[in-house]
Design a protein around this motif. Structure first.
Motif, short mmCIF file in Angstrom:
data_model
loop_
_atom_site.label_atom_id
_atom_site.label_comp_id
_atom_site.label_asym_id
_atom_site.label_seq_id
_atom_site.Cartn_x
_atom_site.Cartn_y
_atom_site.Cartn_z
N THR A 19 54.89 34.85 45.30
CA THR A 19 53.85 34.34 44.39
C THR A 19 52.89 35.46 43.99
N MET A 22 54.68 37.58 41.41
CA MET A 22 54.72 36.88 40.12
C MET A 22 53.36 36.99 39.43
N LEU A 30 61.61 35.85 39.71
CA LEU A 30 61.93 37.14 40.30
C LEU A 30 63.38 37.15 40.76
N THR A 44 62.15 31.01 40.97
CA THR A 44 61.15 30.75 39.94
C THR A 44 59.88 30.18 40.57
N ASP A 45 58.82 30.22 39.80
CA ASP A 45 57.57 29.63 40.28
C ASP A 45 57.77 28.14 40.53
#
Length: 132
Positions: A19, A22, A30, A44-45
């Motif tokens: 996190t 990101m 990422l 992904t987030d």
């Protein structure tokens, strides 16, 4: 068309580190690389929120490798059409680019928006989001 120089998160690194990366890189995904510097997946987030936070897991204990998913990528010599086809086929919005077995970049929706003519972008968006 790709965004060059994608930074990987190590498969053993924490989701908290993911996190932070990101945030610092202003990205929503990422690539996850193993100790051998090879692509293991992508995170992904949204993956972090849905599969970690919503499940009550500890961001400092859970690792990126635990959420590694989707080993879909495109070779650096591929055409734009091949990349779009792969993204549409797998219903993905980000695609790692590989050369000589190493990640060299990512293709994202933002890259597509900058490079594609409006009609081709609209067609891509329709195909990827139609079944979402």
């Amino acid at each position: 068309m790709m965004h060059q120089g994608a930074e990987c998160i190590g498969e053993h690194e924490s989701l908290r580190r993911a996190t932070q990366m990101m945030r610092d890189l202003s990205v929503g995904a990422l690539p996850i690389c193993g100790d051998d510097d090879r692509l293991k997946g992508i995170i992904t987030d949204r993956d972090i929120v849905v599969k970690c936070c919503a499940e009550g897991k500890d961001l400092d204990q859970a690792t990126a490798g635990e959420l590694a998913r989707g080993l879909v990528w495109v070779d650096g010599s591929s055409s734009v059409e091949e990349a779009l086809e792969k993204m549409e086929q797998h219903q993905i919005k980000r695609l790692p680019v590989i050369e000589n077995h190493r990640i060299v970049g990512m293709i994202s929706e933002a890259d597509l928006a900058k490079e594609l003519p409006d009609n081709k972008l609209a067609e891509f968006v329709h195909r990827v989001y139609a079944s979402a």
